[in-house]
Design a protein around this motif. Structure first.
Motif, PDB file in Angstrom:
ATOM      1  N   GLY A   1      33.853  46.296  49.637  1.00 34.01           N
ATOM      2  CA  GLY A   1      34.854  46.088  48.601  1.00 34.01           C
ATOM      3  C   GLY A   1      35.864  45.014  48.985  1.00 34.01           C
ATOM      4  O   GLY A   1      36.252  44.188  48.154  1.00 34.01           O
TER       5      GLY A   1
ATOM      6  N   LEU B   1      34.399  41.553  48.502  1.00 32.55           N
ATOM      7  CA  LEU B   1      34.439  41.099  47.117  1.00 32.55           C
ATOM      8  C   LEU B   1      35.858  40.722  46.704  1.00 32.55           C
ATOM      9  O   LEU B   1      36.069  39.731  45.995  1.00 32.55           O
ATOM     10  N   LEU B   2      36.842  41.492  47.168  1.00 33.47           N
ATOM     11  CA  LEU B   2      38.235  41.205  46.835  1.00 33.47           C
ATOM     12  C   LEU B   2      38.673  39.858  47.407  1.00 33.47           C
ATOM     13  O   LEU B   2      39.308  39.045  46.707  1.00 33.47           O
TER      14      LEU B   2
ATOM     15  N   TYR C   1      37.133  37.024  45.498  1.00 32.55           N
ATOM     16  CA  TYR C   1      37.730  36.839  44.171  1.00 32.55           C
ATOM     17  C   TYR C   1      39.066  36.111  44.288  1.00 32.55           C
ATOM     18  O   TYR C   1      39.365  35.188  43.513  1.00 32.55           O
TER      19      TYR C   1
ATOM     20  N   LEU D   1      30.671  37.468  41.065  1.00 37.60           N
ATOM     21  CA  LEU D   1      31.489  38.617  41.466  1.00 37.60           C
ATOM     22  C   LEU D   1      31.672  39.604  40.320  1.00 37.60           C
ATOM     23  O   LEU D   1      31.695  40.831  40.546  1.00 37.60           O
ATOM     24  N   ASN D   2      31.813  39.113  39.104  1.00 37.19           N
ATOM     25  CA  ASN D   2      31.949  40.025  37.963  1.00 37.19           C
ATOM     26  C   ASN D   2      30.731  40.929  37.827  1.00 37.19           C
ATOM     27  O   ASN D   2      30.854  42.096  37.445  1.00 37.19           O
TER      28      ASN D   2
ATOM     29  N   VAL E   1      30.725  43.351  41.239  1.00 33.78           N
ATOM     30  CA  VAL E   1      31.732  44.413  41.211  1.00 33.78           C
ATOM     31  C   VAL E   1      31.263  45.567  40.336  1.00 33.78           C
ATOM     32  O   VAL E   1      31.339  46.745  40.724  1.00 33.78           O
ATOM     33  N   LYS E   2      30.782  45.266  39.145  1.00 32.64           N
ATOM     34  CA  LYS E   2      30.297  46.320  38.247  1.00 32.64           C
ATOM     35  C   LYS E   2      29.053  46.994  38.816  1.00 32.64           C
ATOM     36  O   LYS E   2      28.882  48.214  38.702  1.00 32.64           O
TER      37      LYS E   2
ATOM     38  N   LEU F   1      37.896  48.273  44.790  1.00 31.02           N
ATOM     39  CA  LEU F   1      37.445  47.776  43.489  1.00 31.02           C
ATOM     40  C   LEU F   1      38.568  47.834  42.459  1.00 31.02           C
ATOM     41  O   LEU F   1      38.703  46.933  41.623  1.00 31.02           O
TER      42      LEU F   1
ATOM     43  N   ILE G   1      40.675  44.907  42.724  1.00 30.26           N
ATOM     44  CA  ILE G   1      40.086  43.744  42.061  1.00 30.26           C
ATOM     45  C   ILE G   1      40.379  43.781  40.569  1.00 30.26           C
ATOM     46  O   ILE G   1      40.729  42.754  39.957  1.00 30.26           O
ATOM     47  N   TYR G   2      40.273  44.979  39.957  1.00 31.85           N
ATOM     48  CA  TYR G   2      40.559  45.095  38.526  1.00 31.85           C
ATOM     49  C   TYR G   2      41.988  44.670  38.204  1.00 31.85           C
ATOM     50  O   TYR G   2      42.257  44.138  37.119  1.00 31.85           O
TER      51      TYR G   2
ATOM     52  N   TYR H   1      41.392  38.448  36.715  1.00 34.55           N
ATOM     53  CA  TYR H   1      40.098  39.148  36.724  1.00 34.55           C
ATOM     54  C   TYR H   1      39.485  39.098  35.331  1.00 34.55           C
ATOM     55  O   TYR H   1      40.118  39.471  34.340  1.00 34.55           O
TER      56      TYR H   1
END
Length: 597
Positions: free
Chosen positions: A244, A247-248, A251, A487-488, A491-492, A541, A544-545, A550
């Motif tokens: 996580g 990914l953060l 981003y 990444l979008n 992440v999902k 995550l 990130i949201y 984002y």
């Protein structure tokens, strides 16, 4: 997307007293020797003859031997390998490992290198496995992807590579050692679809796995693999725990680039709108120019050969002067006029050749000055990099600092020699300043200096320093946009996987409680730890949201048909088999966790 590379730290000595060891360590990571040896004769070694031609010999080739011509990148890689592997083959049975990893750092495959360096069969066997288990559209980073791409295309995997759309690129850091023409075709920053990934994952992994080397040197084959397996199992667990955060960070980096790079481009090219700047045209023109200069012009080759004959020319000139003196004594007055004409014509030929020679010598002096300057600047780059490494101790920092001071003086002397040589060319080349040199970060910059010795490219748009820097900024913007799109999705996908995985684990415990309560209890502890890790990943995550900028969805997705999710209560026979497999996997994990304690 992933990377592959070899490392020679995890070696094992040949031990005569342990040749009878027949134990075999089974691992999901390692490819068998039999699998690898299927590609042993795909590529043959190429050696240079006395006239610098390459001929094949009946020896297993390295990843660059499939290339039809000798490339500077390949020569540098081979030189590094030769210095590393001297005297290794006779002392060690396994001389290292060749690994493949995904961009997150999870291990895909491991291959033992047996009494050899980095042969072509290791990456070929690795790619064969990856193409068999991964979906099409795979992208791989390899430090010699430029040469290996030809080897791969000519191998038995060539058709599969084309069908699956496999692409090879040079990772970001290794790309600095490749020439500019190679970078335009293979550097990851120049390659569409790879986002901001540098694909130097193998190097980061090797820096950690080198600590296992002290355990593998004198181990048996069984225990060596066991140590390596244990390390990489723990490595994968840590990579998942920090997934996580990975990914953060990516981003944030992408958003920062999209915010800062347009401002940087405007400062470099004021008054111009980014959409009106012909970045792609500049790259195409540069590629076209460098492609036309891949081989030395015939004129330069002949001139260089002429320089090699300089000593013979001097001897012939001396002999000619002696002959002239003898001829003057032997001839009569009636032949003096004719003799003077012949002498005049011969001397004009000598003067012409001397002028040509002077021009060739000036170009050679310029090339030598560029080479000297390049070598010193590259050493400075590596020393600066080492000085900035967080684990470099104080004494080492002081040593590097002193080396940089002396290196700076040497660079200044080399810079003066370069500028002196540049002024002798026709037309003269622009001088370089200290501020320009210290900003050089790749060997590609020196390729343009060498090209400038033959053609005046200083006034071309793509060769101007500000345009080149602006072009790099634009490439970073394009890669950042690709990174956000990737990444979008990721992440999902990760959020969905966590929910489905926990549902599968809960279903496995429910199934096991009736038949084996003790195993179910042990599984509960293992699954509870997994869920604690999942909570930390989910918390990241959510960070990130909450990012400004984002652009993805904040929910979970729906797993595609054909994938097991473990949430159906009415399980068929096929799903029962899958559940049994999951229980076995969890049980193995519990056993490994118990042994580690």
């Amino acid at each position: 997307m992933g990377a592959l590379d070899g490392n020679n730290s995890l070696k094992r000595f040949v031990r005569a007293d342990r040749q009878s060891d027949t134990l075999t360590f089974n691992s999901d990571y390692f490819l068998s020797r039999e699998t690898v040896d299927q590609f042993a004769h795909e590529v043959k070694r190429k050696v240079k003859t006395s006239d610098k031609e390459s001929v094949e010999v009946e020896i297993e080739g390295d990843p660059t031997d499939g290339h039809s011509s000798v490339a500077t990148c390949s020569d540098r890689w081979r030189a590094a390998m030769a210095n590393t592997l001297k005297g290794m083959y006779n002392a060690f049975e396994e001389t290292g490992v060749f690994v493949s990893v995904c961009r997150y750092g999870f291990i895909w495959t491991i291959v033992d290198m047996i009494r050899s360096g980095e042969l072509a069969k290791y990456p070929l066997a690795t790619i064969d496995r990856l193409l068999s288990v991964l979906p099409p559209g795979l992208g791989l980073g390899y430090d010699i992807a430029c040469s290996f791409s030809t080897t791969l295309r000519q191998s038995s995997l060539g058709k599969r590579q084309q069908m699956t759309g496999l692409r090879m690129v040079v990772p970001a850091f290794h790309g600095h050692a490749h020439n500019r023409f190679c970078q335009l075709g293979f550097h990851i920053l120049m390659s569409q679809g790879f986002g901001l990934e540098d694909l130097e994952t193998c190097e980061r992994m090797f820096s950690a796995s080198n600590s296992v080397a002290q355990l593998t040197r004198h181990a048996t084959q069984f225990h060596r693999r066991q140590f390596i397996e244990m390390f990489f199992r723990q490595w994968d667990a840590e990579k998942y725990e920090h997934l996580g955060q990975f990914l953060l960070n990516n981003y944030k980096q992408a958003l920062e680039i999209l915010r800062d790079m347009p401002v940087r481009i405007q400062s470099l090219l004021p008054g111009q709108h980014i959409s009106d700047i012909q970045f792609s045209t500049w790259l195409q023109e540069e590629h076209k120019y460098l492609n036309s200069k891949k081989s030395e012009p015939e004129k330069d080759i002949l001139a260089t050969q002429y320089v090699g004959l300089l000593s013979k020319h001097e001897e012939a000139h001396s002999l000619w002067a002696s002959s002239q003196k003898l001829a003057a004594q032997a001839t009569r007055a009636t032949n003096q006029a004719r003799l003077r004409q012949v002498t005049h014509d011969a001397w004009e030929g000598v003067v012409f050749l001397q002028k040509e020679l002077q021009q060739v010598e000036e170009n050679l002096d310029f090339q030598v000055a560029v080479d000297k300057l390049e070598g010193l600047v590259v050493q400075r780059l590596f020393e600066l990099t080492k000085a900035n490494v967080s684990q470099t101790g104080y004494k080492m920092r002081m040593h590097i600092s002193k080396a940089l001071q002396s290196r700076s003086k040497a660079i200044q002397r080399a810079l003066k020699a370069y500028n002196d040589a540049a002024l002798t060319l026709d037309p003269p080349r622009p001088k370089l300043t200290w501020s320009q040199i210290v900003e050089y970060t790749t060997l590609a910059e020196f390729e343009l200096l060498r090209s400038g010795a033959r053609d005046d490219i200083c006034n071309l748009d793509w060769a101007e320093a500000r345009h080149r820097e602006a072009g790099i900024c634009q490439l970073k913007i394009l890669r950042a946009q690709e990174e956000l799109q990737r990444l979008n999705i990721e992440v999902k996908r990760l959020a969905t996987w966590i929910v489905n995985d926990e549902a599968s684990l809960d279903a496995a415990i429910t199934k096991c409680q009736g038949s084996d309560p003790l195993l179910a209890k042990a599984m509960m502890g293992f699954i509870a730890e997994q869920k604690r890790v999942n909570r930390r990943v989910q918390a990241t995550l959510h960070n990130i949201y909450d990012l400004d900028g984002y652009s993805g969805e904040a929910g979970i997705g729906q797993r595609e048909a054909g994938h097991r999710d473990g949430v159906n209560e009415d399980l068929g026979s096929e799903q029962d088999e899958e559940m049994d497999d999951m229980i076995n996997d969890v049980f193995e994990g519990v056993m490994k966790l118990t042994l580690a304690e």
